[in-house]
Design an enzyme around this catalytic site. Structure first.
Site, PDB file in Angstrom:
ATOM      1  N   GLN A  28      -7.353  -0.563  -0.959  1.00 28.11           N
ATOM      2  CA  GLN A  28      -6.907   0.795  -1.259  1.00 28.11           C
ATOM      3  C   GLN A  28      -8.000   1.814  -0.940  1.00 28.11           C
ATOM      4  OE1 GLN A  28      -3.865   1.731  -2.003  1.00 28.11           O
ATOM      5  NE2 GLN A  28      -4.272   3.873  -2.446  1.00 28.11           N
ATOM      6  N   ASP A  84      -2.036  -2.673   6.690  1.00 34.44           N
ATOM      7  CA  ASP A  84      -2.255  -1.231   6.537  1.00 34.44           C
ATOM      8  C   ASP A  84      -2.389  -0.530   7.893  1.00 34.44           C
ATOM      9  OD1 ASP A  84      -2.419   0.362   4.324  1.00 34.44           O
ATOM     10  OD2 ASP A  84      -4.472  -0.205   3.806  1.00 34.44           O
ATOM     11  N   LYS A 135       2.813  -0.413  -5.706  1.00 29.49           N
ATOM     12  CA  LYS A 135       3.018  -1.231  -4.496  1.00 29.49           C
ATOM     13  C   LYS A 135       3.174  -2.708  -4.869  1.00 29.49           C
ATOM     14  CE  LYS A 135      -0.016   1.732  -1.754  1.00 29.49           C
ATOM     15  NZ  LYS A 135      -1.197   1.843  -0.895  1.00 29.49           N
TER      16      LYS A 135
HETATM   17  N1  GUN Z   1      -4.640   5.631   0.255  1.00 27.32           N
HETATM   18  C1  GUN Z   1      -3.692   6.551   0.529  1.00 27.32           C
HETATM   19  N2  GUN Z   1      -2.782   6.052   1.392  1.00 27.32           N
HETATM   20  C2  GUN Z   1      -3.164   4.777   1.663  1.00 27.32           C
HETATM   21  C3  GUN Z   1      -2.619   3.751   2.478  1.00 27.32           C
HETATM   22  O1  GUN Z   1      -1.605   3.892   3.161  1.00 27.32           O
HETATM   23  N3  GUN Z   1      -3.318   2.580   2.488  1.00 27.32           N
HETATM   24  C4  GUN Z   1      -4.451   2.391   1.760  1.00 27.32           C
HETATM   25  N4  GUN Z   1      -5.088   1.223   1.862  1.00 27.32           N
HETATM   26  N5  GUN Z   1      -4.968   3.334   1.007  1.00 27.32           N
HETATM   27  C5  GUN Z   1      -4.325   4.523   0.943  1.00 27.32           C
END
Ligand code: GUN
Length: 294
Positions: free
Chosen positions: A97, A120, A53
């Site tokens: 995350q 998010d 990302k």
């Molecule tokens: N873990 C799996 N998918 C995501 C997401 O879209 N955002 C975050 N912060 N963690 C994740």
């Protein structure tokens, strides 16, 4: 029959190009869009996701960095870091995350991020806006990415029966709400099925649009699919594989070869939902930066 491939990589590339143009426009106005990732602990999958990302964000002209905190991080220390980022005008988006190490309470941590920086879409204010249909909030990236796959893939959703398998907070639950909204690209009749649904195939076989988001490897097979249906695979599951040097390989929730033979359209995995989640994260971050100068 072999299903049409809904190529998430090429849809995401389109969104990345738009993101790069928006980042350039902001930079010309003296605003460098900023995104900070917080990763707590060394979960290998989280390391890989966050690094990907961050790279994609940088490629689009978003200034981004990752704050890595040890597994043993206490709640007050993590909250203090979030407060500092909330107060920093150069930071427009914050992504913590998931999953967090188990002693850290998700609800307290995700509620601490300012809703205006919650790219998010995990904050209760943004989740509430999603439920209310208030478009001023941020949508969670994976459900929003799935809606974009349907739109860019030319899948008609209006009046269709969508069956979402999996009721998780990040994907299944918000996606079910979004697909039911009275708006273009949605307007579905929605069934939210899950691990306690009896006789699942009798439900999933009714789906015009079937979403696998339950986190069980290769669970959905052609026995679950109506001929011609659109199938979206959200799953990322590890299964052991002695032929792979890592000792495992990643598979989705959908048994692709079996389902491809009967579906009308299908996302590959990898290369379907994953790249779209990242693309929508970049869009959300740019919106956060654009909103900050309004
Ligand atoms: N873990 C799996 N998918 C995501 C997401 O879209 N955002 C975050 N912060 N963690 C994740």
């Amino acid at each position: 029959m072999s299903a049409r491939i809904l190529d998430g990589e090429s849809f995401a590339a389109q969104i990345h190009r738009e993101a790069a143009a928006r980042a350039t426009a902001l930079t010309r106005k003296g605003i460098i869009p900023g995104l900070v990732f917080i990763r707590v602990g060394e979960d290998p999958a989280s390391r890989a996701y966050v690094s990907r990302k961050e790279t994609r964000a940088k490629e689009a002209g978003i200034s981004s960095r990752t704050l890595v905190m040890p597994e043993s991080t206490s709640l007050p220390v993590l909250l203090k870091e979030i407060d500092l980022l909330n107060a920093d005008p150069k930071v427009h988006g914050i992504l913590i995350q998931s999953p967090l190490p188990s002693p850290l309470p998700n609800d307290v941590v995700y509620s601490r991020v300012l809703p205006s920086k919650d790219v998010d879409g995990f904050h209760p204010v943004n989740f509430g806006k999603l439920l209310l249909g208030d478009e001023s909030g941020f949508l969670p990236c994976t459900p929003a990415g799935i809606l974009e796959i349907l739109r860019l893939g030319g899948i008609n959703t209006r009046g269709k029966h969508a069956v979402v398998v999996g009721r998780g907070q990040i994907v299944g639950r918000p996606l079910a709400v979004l697909l039911a909204r009275k708006s273009p690209g949605a307007d579905c009749t929605v069934t939210l099925a899950h691990s306690s649904t009896p006789d699942l195939p009798s439900i999933t076989k009714q789906a015009d649009i079937l979403i696998g988001a339950l986190g069980r490897p290769l669970f959905l097979t052609k026995e679950h699919v109506k001929p011609g249906a659109t199938v979206i695979d959200v799953g990322v599951n590890r299964i052991s594989d002695s032929t792979n040097p890592r000792g495992y390989r990643l598979v989705g929730d959908v048994d692709f070869p079996s389902v491809q033979s009967i579906a009308g359209a299908i996302t590959p995995n990898p290369g379907g939902v994953g790249p779209m989640t990242i693309a929508l994260l970049l869009s959300n971050t740019l919106r956060a930066a654009e909103d900050a100068i309004r």
